[in-house]
Enzyme design. Structure first.
Site, PDB file in Angstrom:
ATOM      1  N   ASN A 263       1.073  -1.416  -0.246  1.00  0.00           N
ATOM      2  CA  ASN A 263      -0.012  -0.141  -0.281  1.00  0.00           C
ATOM      3  C   ASN A 263       0.348   1.205   0.085  1.00  0.00           C
ATOM      4  O   ASN A 263       0.571   2.172   0.882  1.00  0.00           O
ATOM      5  CB  ASN A 263      -0.547  -0.039   1.362  1.00  0.00           C
ATOM      6  CG  ASN A 263      -2.234   1.209   0.825  1.00  0.00           C
ATOM      7  OD1 ASN A 263      -1.936   2.319   1.872  1.00  0.00           O
ATOM      8  ND2 ASN A 263      -2.657   1.138  -0.272  1.00  0.00           N
ATOM      9  N   LEU A 264       1.673   0.709  -0.692  1.00  0.00           N
ATOM     10  CA  LEU A 264       2.606   2.492  -1.285  1.00  0.00           C
ATOM     11  C   LEU A 264       2.263   4.139  -1.817  1.00  0.00           C
ATOM     12  O   LEU A 264       1.636   3.668  -2.004  1.00  0.00           O
ATOM     13  CB  LEU A 264       4.160   1.354  -2.113  1.00  0.00           C
ATOM     14  CG  LEU A 264       3.945   0.235  -1.872  1.00  0.00           C
ATOM     15  CD1 LEU A 264       5.603  -0.075  -3.471  1.00  0.00           C
ATOM     16  CD2 LEU A 264       4.625  -0.173  -0.425  1.00  0.00           C
TER      17      LEU A 264
ATOM     18  N   HIS B 236       7.152   6.082   1.349  1.00  0.00           N
ATOM     19  CA  HIS B 236       7.445   4.593   0.856  1.00  0.00           C
ATOM     20  C   HIS B 236       8.358   5.408  -0.493  1.00  0.00           C
ATOM     21  O   HIS B 236       9.899   4.759  -0.369  1.00  0.00           O
ATOM     22  CB  HIS B 236       7.063   3.652   0.388  1.00  0.00           C
ATOM     23  CG  HIS B 236       6.024   2.943   1.303  1.00  0.00           C
ATOM     24  ND1 HIS B 236       4.215   4.038   2.011  1.00  0.00           N
ATOM     25  CD2 HIS B 236       6.598   2.177   2.761  1.00  0.00           C
ATOM     26  CE1 HIS B 236       3.946   2.777   2.522  1.00  0.00           C
ATOM     27  NE2 HIS B 236       5.218   2.080   2.823  1.00  0.00           N
TER      28      HIS B 236
ATOM     29  N   GLN C 109       3.252  -9.231  13.089  1.00  0.00           N
ATOM     30  CA  GLN C 109       2.698  -7.609  14.182  1.00  0.00           C
ATOM     31  C   GLN C 109       1.516  -7.739  15.123  1.00  0.00           C
ATOM     32  O   GLN C 109       1.643  -6.215  14.763  1.00  0.00           O
ATOM     33  CB  GLN C 109       3.904  -6.851  13.348  1.00  0.00           C
ATOM     34  CG  GLN C 109       3.653  -6.218  12.408  1.00  0.00           C
ATOM     35  CD  GLN C 109       4.494  -5.383  11.501  1.00  0.00           C
ATOM     36  OE1 GLN C 109       5.685  -6.648  10.643  1.00  0.00           O
ATOM     37  NE2 GLN C 109       4.485  -4.139  11.184  1.00  0.00           N
TER      38      GLN C 109
ATOM     39  N   GLY D 221      11.663   4.349   7.702  1.00  0.00           N
ATOM     40  CA  GLY D 221      11.425   5.348   7.877  1.00  0.00           C
ATOM     41  C   GLY D 221      11.268   6.189   9.085  1.00  0.00           C
ATOM     42  O   GLY D 221      10.894   5.471   9.981  1.00  0.00           O
TER      43      GLY D 221
ATOM     44  N   LYS E 208       9.046   7.930  10.623  1.00  0.00           N
ATOM     45  CA  LYS E 208       7.723   7.703  11.017  1.00  0.00           C
ATOM     46  C   LYS E 208       7.476   6.918  11.979  1.00  0.00           C
ATOM     47  O   LYS E 208       6.750   7.046  12.993  1.00  0.00           O
ATOM     48  CB  LYS E 208       6.977   7.840   9.878  1.00  0.00           C
ATOM     49  CG  LYS E 208       5.059   6.986   9.482  1.00  0.00           C
ATOM     50  CD  LYS E 208       5.068   8.255  10.427  1.00  0.00           C
ATOM     51  CE  LYS E 208       3.126   8.183  10.120  1.00  0.00           C
ATOM     52  NZ  LYS E 208       2.735   6.987  10.528  1.00  0.00           N
TER      53      LYS E 208
ATOM     54  N   SER F  76       0.527   7.620   5.763  1.00  0.00           N
ATOM     55  CA  SER F  76       0.415   6.246   6.705  1.00  0.00           C
ATOM     56  C   SER F  76      -0.640   5.752   5.188  1.00  0.00           C
ATOM     57  O   SER F  76      -1.829   6.203   5.339  1.00  0.00           O
ATOM     58  CB  SER F  76       0.248   6.329   7.827  1.00  0.00           C
ATOM     59  OG  SER F  76      -0.531   5.553   8.315  1.00  0.00           O
TER      60      SER F  76
END
Lengths: 280, 280
Positions: free
Chosen positions: A28-29, A33, A57, A143, A145, A181
């Protein structure tokens, strides 16, 4: 651009490469990214982007099933960027048997995101280690982020003696400041308009510290109150030492200001780095 | 032969090598280790023997401090064998900071040796992973003497996707059958004469199974009784599935018979592989 799904094929393809960069993603770039991909291309000659939504995760109640999967669009974007290899293993490829060999992590992993998402970093670090071993890159790009993840990866590389250079990419933001995001797509129009406030309150903390405010507790409380007043449920607003992510003391030179908050059904995180002006 | 103590130097030296075998040891080398070195040399062109007494795998009450350290003799032996590189890091080199990134292990690690030495395999696997990452060998050699360790290393390589072939070396024995071990030097003369009984009772179990006995419980009990009658304190005598090391059932084709027992102050382990004759 080659799309590879098998570990054996990937290893054979990488055999002769001596300058490999890995950009691990869950797909889902977006432009965030892609900026990491550009960073990879500046550092090495063979860029591998992995796309794998890592079940390990996600907590049981989290959005694993509805996490956006957009492989066709992702590959189109990467092809336009002249990426060398997209590695898209399926779950059976990465986890052919239950993953019993996992990592124990330093205490830092139990704070901030780790406190709100127990087991999250265990899943992240385990898959990152596997992807490192599969790809054996010279360089890997993460990243800022996901700041806590970045610092944990750096520590893992050091403590497990992985011969990999970790390069951090700056957070890419929408015009109003919202950090890009994949989860932003969960926001409805009104929420999207409100969403940039998280970045704004973190920037406000930074400005206040730059102006001389040293009462970190007060700054954090103000930020939480501002968010709450606009319908957010904040998880944490933290002013941390950049390396250790433990609560900053005014003597710390390099700070990271991190926030996580829920807006409607969507949980957003953001952070900002800040270096104290040198004392006179 | 080069003796290297720094990770940076080792990596630089190995840069151009494409066929590396690692033989991890804790030093105090005997013919068992040397047979592993020979195996390494048969498989690759550059053999690295590491010597590191790994504090992480010793329990607080164990023999870390008095574990025999014989670096000069070890290097002499390895030089005579034309080993390419001896890697002898000190503790600060391998553990410059407290080792917080460690491994969680499958349930197999909690049985047998793991049950009697809690934390032991965590320490072993962590240092093995670090040595793998430092050396990046194509092949690594482990002795069957430490059978449970060997099977755990094999599983780790698989589950963490390490691109390393694990080769197992047979146990080397003294003329009376005692498996060579650095800890044999703790035995006094009388104990040394008695020590071969551990191998003997394991071989007896194997012979009895080969002769058709299927009451594994009885065989284990007899073995323990024999040891006890000769002054041993046995920790376990186990008849296991070779891969999983869970208790064997008569249908298992490939067995490992493992024993650990204390003779005076010295704890010895041994094992023997056995394949069931095909059913008719």
């Amino acid at each position: 651009m080659e799309i590879i799904t098998s570990i054996t094929t990937l290893r054979a393809r990488l055999q002769a490469e001596t300058s490999i960069a890995l950009v691990p993603t869950m797909g889902n770039l977006h432009a965030g990214h892609l900026s990491l991909v550009r960073l990879a291309q500046q550092h090495t000659t063979c860029t591998v982007v992995s796309i794998f939504v890592n079940r390990l995760q996600f907590l049981p109640h989290e959005d694993f099933d509805r996490y956006p999967r957009t492989a066709v669009e992702d590959c189109q974007l990467l092809k336009e960027m002249d990426v060398n290899i997209v590695f898209m293993p399926d779950e059976k490829t990465l986890y052919p048997v239950p993953q019993e060999f996992r990592l124990t992590l330093p205490a830092m992993a139990d704070t901030l995101e780790g406190a709100f998402r127990p087991g999250f970093f265990n899943g992240v670090m385990t898959v990152v280690l596997k992807l490192f071993n599969i790809t054996q890159p010279q360089v890997a790009i993460f990243g800022k982020k996901d700041y806590q993840q970045l610092q944990l990866v750096r520590q893992m590389v050091e403590q497990l003696n992985l011969p990999i250079e970790i390069i951090a990419g700056d957070t890419i933001r929408a015009e109003d400041g919202l950090a890009l995001s994949s989860r932003n797509r969960y926001l409805d129009a009104a929420e999207r308009q409100e969403a940039s406030r998280l970045a704004a309150v973190l920037a406000q903390i930074k400005n206040n510290i730059a102006s001389g405010e040293r009462n970190f507790g007060k700054l954090r409380q103000q930020a939480s109150q501002t968010l709450a007043a606009h319908g957010w449920q904040s998880n944490y607003i933290a002013i941390c030492n950049q390396q250790t992510l433990s609560p900053a003391i005014p003597d710390d030179g390099h700070l990271a200001i991190l926030g996580a908050a829920r807006l409607g059904q969507t949980r957003l995180i953001d952070n900002i780095e800040f270096s104290m002006p040198a004392a006179e």
